[in-house]
Design an enzyme around this catalytic site. Structure first.
Site, mmCIF file in Angstrom:
data_model
loop_
_atom_site.group_PDB
_atom_site.id
_atom_site.type_symbol
_atom_site.label_atom_id
_atom_site.label_comp_id
_atom_site.label_asym_id
_atom_site.label_seq_id
_atom_site.Cartn_x
_atom_site.Cartn_y
_atom_site.Cartn_z
ATOM 1 C CB THR B 153 -2.399 6.833 4.293
ATOM 2 O OG1 THR B 153 -2.172 5.618 3.591
ATOM 3 C CG2 THR B 153 -2.781 6.535 5.708
ATOM 4 C CE LYS B 179 -4.276 3.279 4.437
ATOM 5 N NZ LYS B 179 -2.909 2.722 4.628
ATOM 6 C CB THR B 190 -0.977 0.418 7.277
ATOM 7 O OG1 THR B 190 0.104 0.755 8.115
ATOM 8 C CG2 THR B 190 -1.980 -0.405 8.044
ATOM 9 C CD GLU B 276 2.940 4.845 -0.631
ATOM 10 O OE1 GLU B 276 4.127 4.552 -0.767
ATOM 11 O OE2 GLU B 276 2.425 5.184 0.448
ATOM 12 C CG ASN B 402 6.993 5.759 -0.488
ATOM 13 O OD1 ASN B 402 6.398 5.778 0.577
ATOM 14 N ND2 ASN B 402 6.559 5.117 -1.557
#
Lengths: 407, 407
Positions: B153, B179, B190, B276, B402
């Protein structure tokens, strides 16, 4: 009954003076870094402190000085937390009280001490010593502005407030100044709040009222009861309003606690809204829970989720993240009963009912979330208890401010 | 004994094929969004899942299909988590398995299902249905690259790995793809990991090994055992290596668990490093604790502190924040016994001993912290237990990614 005194602070009540100066703890010599609050008569006093196992030295000294539930002045420095400095820290915190006591011709034990700033750097006590004469000399009714400024670290505005109310026929005044910033719990931006009042109340009842009020105000800004090393809320009540002393939980006590709650909740929200880098205040209200504890944990779990915080920063109605935060809170929830909506001054949008997505107007949602005070309203449909928590969004500036705080 | 197979993944073990295609769940039609792993023979299989009370629909279906501890294929989509979709979500997750089963001429219950992406948006099952024929047709030994790409993702690189090892005289191969991204626990990015091996091992022992290994690998990336709604680790063992079946905790079992731990810890660190917006991997090792549980809680508390994360992002040796995170962890620590240092490939700097600051070379500290893999080494000097946790720094890009994930 409750009258807001606009542009007032800790010197609004009878008999209180304050001052703030630059003594040299902050590098920028235009920045105030030392504050003093003084009551002309000895006051009953109470405090609540961080539950962090790592505590700043001032916490120990202030607790000790409050063992008789009396005090007459509070000295506060910013620029250095005086934490993780071992016995040297304790000696210096005590010394601050002693020096200020001498300057005011008071016993050391009547002086309370607080510090905020960087951890693990020895406190420059000489700068404080050299500053105390001027700090003392400048005490005045107008000094509340400088005092409120001198306790700021990364706060972007002063936080102060005063109210007038009545106990029977007596006019009572209460004032306060606070500092927040950092993400506050569960992190490390010290939260300090100092409350002054001319109310006549026993030390025991004052302490009881402060504890009760803290639970539903400061302790609901972010998560866990985990607080910074230096967090502290102090209240001085000098009795000059001449009401009959409150010595039990009578009507007068409840009148006072209502005022104290309003004051503390207002300050708590100011602190949340001025979180480091924050652009928005988030209020999360979780209702219809099985217990108040559940409601509290759930509301804090949402307020504390970085993914919820960033979504609100981006004005993105990404409610799945809210549901996720409820799910990992530790509370045994039933996701299939959750209703959720976002609300601000321009309206409310329901996004989830019985745990399932509702079709909603994205344009309207965006408009709602672009405001600077956002409510996340959640019903668990599982009971009758509810709770609130306050926090802020997570922005680029939070990273910027904290990426290099020490320099 | 353990041989790294460079540039290999889930198809490295005998009898495994994989593929990945774009079926239309991601808007950008160059991005792969559907992956398949297939074993030529039925495999023993095991899974571990999120403990979040809000669970993605695929979790329920996969658990159900694993009740006999056997499976032969895993279908995974990205772009939609199929979570908070109520009964429609469950029907569609089941349908994914059913459609893939038909295409492979397998029972529906031999197909495991996983999803990752946005929550609360109905899954476009037609896109998956239309994609399955091509997905199935493309199964190949080379398909591991596309499969690993299709489950990404906001990951910035593929995470895959394969090892060869020996059980007695038999060569056994194990491969995996994973992932991560998001901040992972306690949040919502996730975490998925799929492991394939040609080892011959009973379903019971495989399940036991996976549980044991997950505890000290994926569960140590960030905090609390609170996982996302869709987190899942699955392992298929098809037995084609022809070793004597492992049915108890014998030497062969321990050989396998060592390999599995190495594989999973490596993937866990890759996931942490690719959090992230992350620019650095942080490893926190807390030693000399009273219990392993204490060590685990302390290391996770540090790894999870936004103020520690931002300090590391800024290469700032602000160790007071580390001490603070230890203090609010909930563990009953003695701050006066804590030693602390920062370490990377260019050296180590001690910053705190017995809870007190040590004078240290700021230039050296900066040099150490500028590296992209940082260790925070903590000794509590209170016992003999230790633990590790992995995380990443908190950067501007985390906020960017985000702040508007859905668009």
């Amino acid at each position: 009954m409750l009258k807001l005194l606009s542009n007032q602070g800790v010197t609004a009540p009878k008999g209180f003076l304050a001052s703030g100066i630059h003594c040299g703890l902050k590098k920028n010599n235009l920045k105030l870094d030392l504050a003093l609050i003084y009551s002309e008569v000895q006051a009953n006093a109470a405090g609540v402190y961080t539950k962090n196992k790592v505590k700043g030295a001032p916490i120990y000294i202030t607790k000790e000085h409050l063992s008789n539930k009396k005090a007459q002045a509070i000295i506060v420095n910013s620029g250095n937390a005086n934490t993780c400095n071992g016995s040297d820290g304790l000696v210096k915190a005590k010394r601050m009280a002693e020096l200020q006591g001498k300057a005011l011709r008071l016993k050391t034990s009547d002086i309370l001490v607080a510090s905020t700033g960087v951890i693990g750097v020895p406190l420059n006590i000489d700068a404080i010593k050299d500053g105390i004469p001027m700090l003392t000399e400048r005490l005045s009714k107008e000094g509340y502005e400088d005092a409120a400024t001198a306790i700021m670290t990364t706060d972007t505005y002063k936080k102060q407030l005063a109210f007038e109310f009545k106990i029977k026929d007596k006019v009572v005044t209460i004032g306060a100044m606070a500092k927040g910033s950092g993400m506050i719990e569960p992190n490390m931006g010290t939260m300090l709040s100092f409350i002054t009042t001319d109310l006549n109340i026993s030390g025991e009842m004052l302490s009881e009222a402060l504890k009760e009020s803290t639970k539903i105000s400061y302790n609901r800004v972010s998560v866990d009861g985990d607080t910074s090393t230096n967090d502290m809320v102090l209240v001085l009540a000098n009795g000059l309003a001449s009401n009959k002393e409150i010595v039990e939980k009578n009507d007068d006590y409840y009148t006072f606690i209502d005022v104290l709650n309003t004051l503390n909740i207002t300050l708590a929200k100011m602190i949340a809204k001025d979180g480091e880098g924050a652009t928005k205040l988030i209020e999360c209200i979780v209702s219809n829970c099985k217990s108040e504890k559940d409601a509290e944990i759930l509301s804090k779990s949402v307020i504390n989720s970085p993914l919820v915080k960033t979504a609100i920063f981006g004005s993105d109605a990404n409610w799945g993240r809210v549901l996720c935060a409820l799910g990992y809170s530790g509370v045994n929830i039933n996701p299939d009963k959750v209703n959720l909506s976002f609300k601000s001054s321009v309206g409310e949008v329901e996004v989830c009912k019985d745990g399932m997505p509702l079709p909603f107007d994205e344009v309207k949602a965006k408009e709602i979330l672009l405001k600077d005070e956002i409510q996340i309203l959640i019903s668990m449909n599982s009971g009758k208890y509810s709770s609130k928590a306050w926090g802020c969004d997570l922005s680029y500036d939070y990273v910027k401010i904290n990426g290099d705080y020490r320099s």
